[in-house]
Design a protein around this motif. Structure first.
Motif, PDB file in Angstrom:
ATOM      1  N   ARG A 146     -22.698  -3.561  -9.457  1.00  0.00           N
ATOM      2  CA  ARG A 146     -21.466  -2.898  -9.075  1.00  0.00           C
ATOM      3  C   ARG A 146     -21.659  -1.400  -8.953  1.00  0.00           C
ATOM      4  O   ARG A 146     -20.879  -0.617  -9.433  1.00  0.00           O
ATOM      5  N   ARG A 155     -10.732 -17.379 -14.161  1.00  0.00           N
ATOM      6  CA  ARG A 155      -9.691 -16.757 -13.356  1.00  0.00           C
ATOM      7  C   ARG A 155      -9.009 -15.636 -14.146  1.00  0.00           C
ATOM      8  O   ARG A 155      -8.776 -14.547 -13.636  1.00  0.00           O
ATOM      9  N   LYS A 157     -11.918 -15.917  -0.907  1.00  0.00           N
ATOM     10  CA  LYS A 157     -11.242 -16.991  -1.623  1.00  0.00           C
ATOM     11  C   LYS A 157      -9.766 -16.671  -1.859  1.00  0.00           C
ATOM     12  O   LYS A 157      -8.996 -17.523  -2.252  1.00  0.00           O
ATOM     13  N   SER A 204      -8.804  -0.697 -13.009  1.00  0.00           N
ATOM     14  CA  SER A 204      -7.767   0.214 -12.538  1.00  0.00           C
ATOM     15  C   SER A 204      -7.301   1.137 -13.655  1.00  0.00           C
ATOM     16  O   SER A 204      -6.660   2.141 -13.398  1.00  0.00           O
ATOM     17  N   ALA A 212     -14.293   2.895  -4.435  1.00  0.00           N
ATOM     18  CA  ALA A 212     -13.907   1.586  -4.937  1.00  0.00           C
ATOM     19  C   ALA A 212     -12.390   1.532  -4.962  1.00  0.00           C
ATOM     20  O   ALA A 212     -11.715   2.555  -4.965  1.00  0.00           O
ATOM     21  N   ARG A 213     -11.876   0.349  -4.971  1.00  0.00           N
ATOM     22  CA  ARG A 213     -10.450   0.143  -4.896  1.00  0.00           C
ATOM     23  C   ARG A 213      -9.688   0.849  -6.009  1.00  0.00           C
ATOM     24  O   ARG A 213      -8.671   1.470  -5.802  1.00  0.00           O
ATOM     25  N   ASP A 214     -10.259   0.753  -7.215  1.00  0.00           N
ATOM     26  CA  ASP A 214      -9.548   1.379  -8.325  1.00  0.00           C
ATOM     27  C   ASP A 214      -9.565   2.886  -8.189  1.00  0.00           C
ATOM     28  O   ASP A 214      -8.673   3.573  -8.677  1.00  0.00           O
ATOM     29  N   GLU A 215     -10.586   3.414  -7.509  1.00  0.00           N
ATOM     30  CA  GLU A 215     -10.615   4.855  -7.299  1.00  0.00           C
ATOM     31  C   GLU A 215      -9.559   5.271  -6.287  1.00  0.00           C
ATOM     32  O   GLU A 215      -8.913   6.300  -6.438  1.00  0.00           O
ATOM     33  N   TYR A 255     -21.682   2.291  -7.554  1.00  0.00           N
ATOM     34  CA  TYR A 255     -20.806   3.060  -6.677  1.00  0.00           C
ATOM     35  C   TYR A 255     -21.667   4.079  -5.982  1.00  0.00           C
ATOM     36  O   TYR A 255     -22.426   4.794  -6.613  1.00  0.00           O
ATOM     37  N   ASN A 315     -11.486 -12.557  -4.495  1.00  0.00           N
ATOM     38  CA  ASN A 315     -11.318 -13.690  -5.399  1.00  0.00           C
ATOM     39  C   ASN A 315      -9.940 -14.338  -5.286  1.00  0.00           C
ATOM     40  O   ASN A 315      -8.994 -13.710  -4.798  1.00  0.00           O
ATOM     41  N   PRO A 316      -9.836 -15.561  -5.763  1.00  0.00           N
ATOM     42  CA  PRO A 316      -8.544 -16.245  -5.703  1.00  0.00           C
ATOM     43  C   PRO A 316      -7.471 -15.436  -6.435  1.00  0.00           C
ATOM     44  O   PRO A 316      -7.740 -14.872  -7.493  1.00  0.00           O
ATOM     45  N   ASP A 332     -11.235 -12.652 -14.412  1.00  0.00           N
ATOM     46  CA  ASP A 332     -11.250 -11.907 -13.156  1.00  0.00           C
ATOM     47  C   ASP A 332     -10.072 -10.934 -13.107  1.00  0.00           C
ATOM     48  O   ASP A 332     -10.210  -9.756 -12.768  1.00  0.00           O
ATOM     49  N   ARG A 333      -8.927 -11.437 -13.493  1.00  0.00           N
ATOM     50  CA  ARG A 333      -7.715 -10.601 -13.524  1.00  0.00           C
ATOM     51  C   ARG A 333      -7.904  -9.431 -14.490  1.00  0.00           C
ATOM     52  O   ARG A 333      -7.559  -8.294 -14.183  1.00  0.00           O
ATOM     53  N   LYS A 352     -15.817  -1.505  -1.793  1.00  0.00           N
ATOM     54  CA  LYS A 352     -17.171  -1.857  -2.176  1.00  0.00           C
ATOM     55  C   LYS A 352     -17.219  -2.854  -3.313  1.00  0.00           C
ATOM     56  O   LYS A 352     -18.226  -3.492  -3.536  1.00  0.00           O
ATOM     57  N   SER A 353     -16.152  -2.950  -4.070  1.00  0.00           N
ATOM     58  CA  SER A 353     -16.226  -3.797  -5.252  1.00  0.00           C
ATOM     59  C   SER A 353     -15.387  -5.058  -5.059  1.00  0.00           C
ATOM     60  O   SER A 353     -14.529  -5.117  -4.189  1.00  0.00           O
ATOM     61  N   THR A 354     -15.663  -6.016  -5.885  1.00  0.00           N
ATOM     62  CA  THR A 354     -14.973  -7.296  -5.812  1.00  0.00           C
ATOM     63  C   THR A 354     -13.456  -7.107  -5.899  1.00  0.00           C
ATOM     64  O   THR A 354     -12.957  -6.356  -6.719  1.00  0.00           O
ATOM     65  N   PHE A 355     -12.764  -7.777  -5.007  1.00  0.00           N
ATOM     66  CA  PHE A 355     -11.309  -7.732  -5.028  1.00  0.00           C
ATOM     67  C   PHE A 355     -10.838  -8.857  -5.926  1.00  0.00           C
ATOM     68  O   PHE A 355     -11.076 -10.022  -5.645  1.00  0.00           O
ATOM     69  N   ARG A 356     -10.134  -8.512  -6.997  1.00  0.00           N
ATOM     70  CA  ARG A 356      -9.920  -9.504  -8.039  1.00  0.00           C
ATOM     71  C   ARG A 356      -8.507 -10.069  -8.091  1.00  0.00           C
ATOM     72  O   ARG A 356      -7.573  -9.484  -7.562  1.00  0.00           O
ATOM     73  N   SER A 357      -8.424 -11.166  -8.805  1.00  0.00           N
ATOM     74  CA  SER A 357      -7.157 -11.853  -8.992  1.00  0.00           C
ATOM     75  C   SER A 357      -6.062 -10.870  -9.414  1.00  0.00           C
ATOM     76  O   SER A 357      -6.262 -10.070 -10.323  1.00  0.00           O
ATOM     77  N   GLY A 358      -4.918 -10.914  -8.747  1.00  0.00           N
ATOM     78  CA  GLY A 358      -3.804 -10.060  -9.133  1.00  0.00           C
ATOM     79  C   GLY A 358      -3.797  -8.727  -8.412  1.00  0.00           C
ATOM     80  O   GLY A 358      -2.828  -7.985  -8.499  1.00  0.00           O
ATOM     81  N   GLU A 359      -4.859  -8.403  -7.687  1.00  0.00           N
ATOM     82  CA  GLU A 359      -4.889  -7.123  -6.990  1.00  0.00           C
ATOM     83  C   GLU A 359      -4.375  -7.292  -5.565  1.00  0.00           C
ATOM     84  O   GLU A 359      -4.613  -8.314  -4.934  1.00  0.00           O
TER      85      GLU A 359
END
Ligand SMILES: Nc1ncnc2c1ncn2[C@@H]1O[C@H](COP(=O)(O)OP(=O)(O)OP(=O)(O)O)[C@@H](O)[C@H]1O
Ligand SMILES: [Mg+2]
Lengths: 294, 272
Positions: free
Chosen positions: B267, B151, A215, B162, A59-62, B269, A197-198, B154-155, A175-182
């Motif tokens: 979700r 929104r 998005k 992380s 996952a991205r955070d990993e 893994y 995501n936006p 989500d952030r 694999k996981s949702t890519f979120r706002s701010g990332e």
């Protein structure tokens, strides 16, 4: 040599490989990686490295954790992640070392080398002792199947001009949702098995494939490749870029994007502007789609 | 005893974090758990008011962290006969007066004595958020069915991941069933598909919540309140009970039309 820990470090010439037990949970891997790096901190000097994550789906955070572990404990900078899906056919080998460009031909390992866990180590390999924990061995030494994580092109102390091995399939799977701010930058293709995501941003030198709803803002062919494409199951994003060409959804498409019954889309560059068409295969012939010129 | 610390957070302000903390905390205590709620909204404390404990504050969180008082001196016992305590925030200081590790240390102490440590997180993604989330093993995110709140949620989910806080649970608060029915408000499915996290509770907009807050008696004490019922069920789910989410129905409140459990494995893994 009986290995009991989830992470083994094998140095071969100027290449260093971290061999990671596939069945070990990520926490354990992260902890051991941290331990290894800090124990041997004297071995690392400044430089850039790339990390091969093999087939392990991270996952991205990993990825971010791996990056920060390596960077905080070694002084190295992780410039990219890549994986080689084809490198791991059978489960019985442990490490595939990339042939590193060596000063003397004697040392050259021509082909990816397949090693059994118990086999003796070649003369040009240095095995850094694994963590000294005397825990019960895993089910069997050979079951330490092959998720390998090769750190190649390591500009360690003795190597100032390590040439990178390029792999044709430098895809990064997320694999996981890519979120706002990332944000993410990657030197190959990027495949996201979820939504983008936006407010999220991805830049890839290759293609960007989103098996979900795109998005956020993405940039394919970020280093100039106009042949790169963006593919998404849903493409409501109103703005993205391929190479130097920005695309902005026309008002009509923006309205339509609210109804998600639109199907998979591909965005590509055609006569210097971005076009979007229903997806019909990566290398299908696409003529004029909907121009994304605002 | 080893309890767990759960942070209740949102990103956007005013969506119901403090309300959720007070009510879930109270409901967990009513179920027989030993519970402590911690207000980390330093400078803007609210939790004490909503729980009706404002007049009993002597010491606060910053006093504990700075060693001015002992941990148990700052713990205010709820008026009822169950095990519920509040550690209030300091009002005259700011979010930078504590460090994440300090709060973590305090929560480790609390976990030895309590089943649940609930942290009411301030809005935003700055120091206060970092403090609150670094102390927790689990997170509950509160949102309303509005695009702006979603929104921000989500952030927040991205930031939590992380920093190693995985699989947060989502509360959708202030749902107006009539509006959902008219198509003027997002429903659970819409929110879920946008955020891709497990929903742990649907709380209707209920004016009793405001009445309760003004009286300093959390709405879970009001058996007739629809929001109170929703928070009771959330507490049960936090406590490990397997209760399906209910559809919120307009007019006569809650009808038990079960909706089938929400996907929990959204979700996964592959390697863990
Ligand atoms: N389900 C509900 N129905 C009606 N009103 C509600 C509901 N939930 C919360 N409220 C009201 O919304 C307001 C804000 O709630 P609350 O203080 O819990 O939010 P918060 O997220 O803690 O805010 P802040 O970010 O300022 O800390 C309060 O007046 C509360 O009574
Ligand atoms: Mg609050």
């Amino acid at each position: 040599m009986l290995e009991t820990s989830a992470v083994q470090v094998i140095a071969r010439g100027t290449d260093v490989a971290f061999v990671i037990d596939e069945s070990a949970p990520f926490d354990v891997v992260a902890a051991e990686l941290r331990e290894h790096l800090s124990k041997k901190s004297g071995l690392w000097s400044k430089g850039d490295i790339t990390v091969n994550v093999g087939q392990r789906m991270l996952a991205r955070d990993e990825l971010a954790q791996v990056k920060s572990i390596i960077e905080t404990h070694s002084g190295l900078t992780v410039t990219r992640f890549w994986c080689s899906p084809e490198s791991l056919g059978s489960g019985d080998f442990q490490i595939e070392a990339k042939a590193a460009p060596m000063p003397e031909p004697v040392h050259t390992v021509a082909k990816p080398e397949v090693k059994q866990a118990e086999e003796p180590i070649a003369h040009n390999q240095i095995v850094l002792p694994a963590s000294s924990s005397e825990e019960a061995p895993l089910t069997s030494a050979s079951s330490i199947t092959a998720i390998e994580s090769i750190i190649e092109g390591l500009k360690a102390r003795h190597n100032k001009n390590g040439v990178r091995n390029r792999n044709i399939t430098e895809a990064l799977f997320i694999k996981s949702t890519f979120r706002s701010g990332e944000t993410l930058e990657h030197a190959g293709d990027v495949v996201v098995l979820a939504d983008v995501n936006p407010g999220a941003e991805i830049r890839a030198d290759g293609d960007i494939v989103v098996l979900g709803s795109l998005k956020g803002w993405v940039h394919a062919g970020a280093s100039g490749d106009t042949k790169a494409v963006i593919i998404a199951l849903e493409l409501p994003s109103a703005r993205f870029q391929i190479a130097k060409y920005p695309g902005t959804a026309p008002a009509s498409a923006r309205r339509k994007s609210n109804t998600s019954a639109s199907g998979p889309k591909i965005a590509y560059v055609r006569s210097r502007s971005i076009h979007v068409a229903p997806y019909a295969g990566r290398f299908a012939r696409y003529n004029k789609g909907v121009p994304y010129d605002g | 005893m080893t309890g767990k610390t759960i942070v209740i957070t949102s990103g956007k302000g005013g969506v119901g974090k403090t309300t959720a903390t007070a009510n879930i905390g109270t409901a967990l205590a009513m179920r027989g758990n030993r519970v402590v709620v911690v207000d980390t909204d330093i400078g803007l404390r609210n939790l004490d008011v909503i729980m009706g404990l404002e007049n009993r504050i002597v010491y606060d969180l910053v006093n504990v962290i700075e060693g001015v008082c002992k941990l148990n001196q700052a713990m205010i016992s709820d008026k009822h006969d169950y095990e519920l305590y509040l550690i209030p925030a300091a009002q005259t200081r700011d979010k930078n007066s504590i460090e994440p590790e300090q709060l973590r240390e305090m929560c480790v102490e609390l976990e030895k004595e309590f089943d649940y440590v609930l942290i009411d997180c301030p809005a935003g993604i700055e120091q206060g958020f970092k403090n609150a989330t670094s102390a927790a093993q689990e997170a509950i995110i509160v949102t309303t069915p509005e695009v702006s709140a979603i929104r921000d949620a989500d952030r927040i989910i991205g930031l939590l991941e992380s920093s190693g806080l995985h699989n947060p649970k989502l509360i959708i608060n202030r749902i107006a069933p009539e509006m959902v029915k008219r198509g003027d408000m997002m429903d659970q499915k819409d929110v879920e598909s946008l955020l891709a996290v497990e929903v742990i509770g649907l709380v209707p907009a209920d004016e009793q919540t405001v009445v309760a807050a003004n009286r300093g008696i959390p709405v879970v004490h009001n058996a007739k309140s629809s929001a109170g019922g929703a928070f009771m069920r959330i507490a049960a789910r936090v406590d490990g009970e397997d209760i399906p989410l209910m559809d919120l129905e307009p007019k006569n409140g809650l009808l038990s039309r079960f909706k089938g459990m929400v996907g929990m494995s959204g979700r996964a893994y592959s390697h863990a």
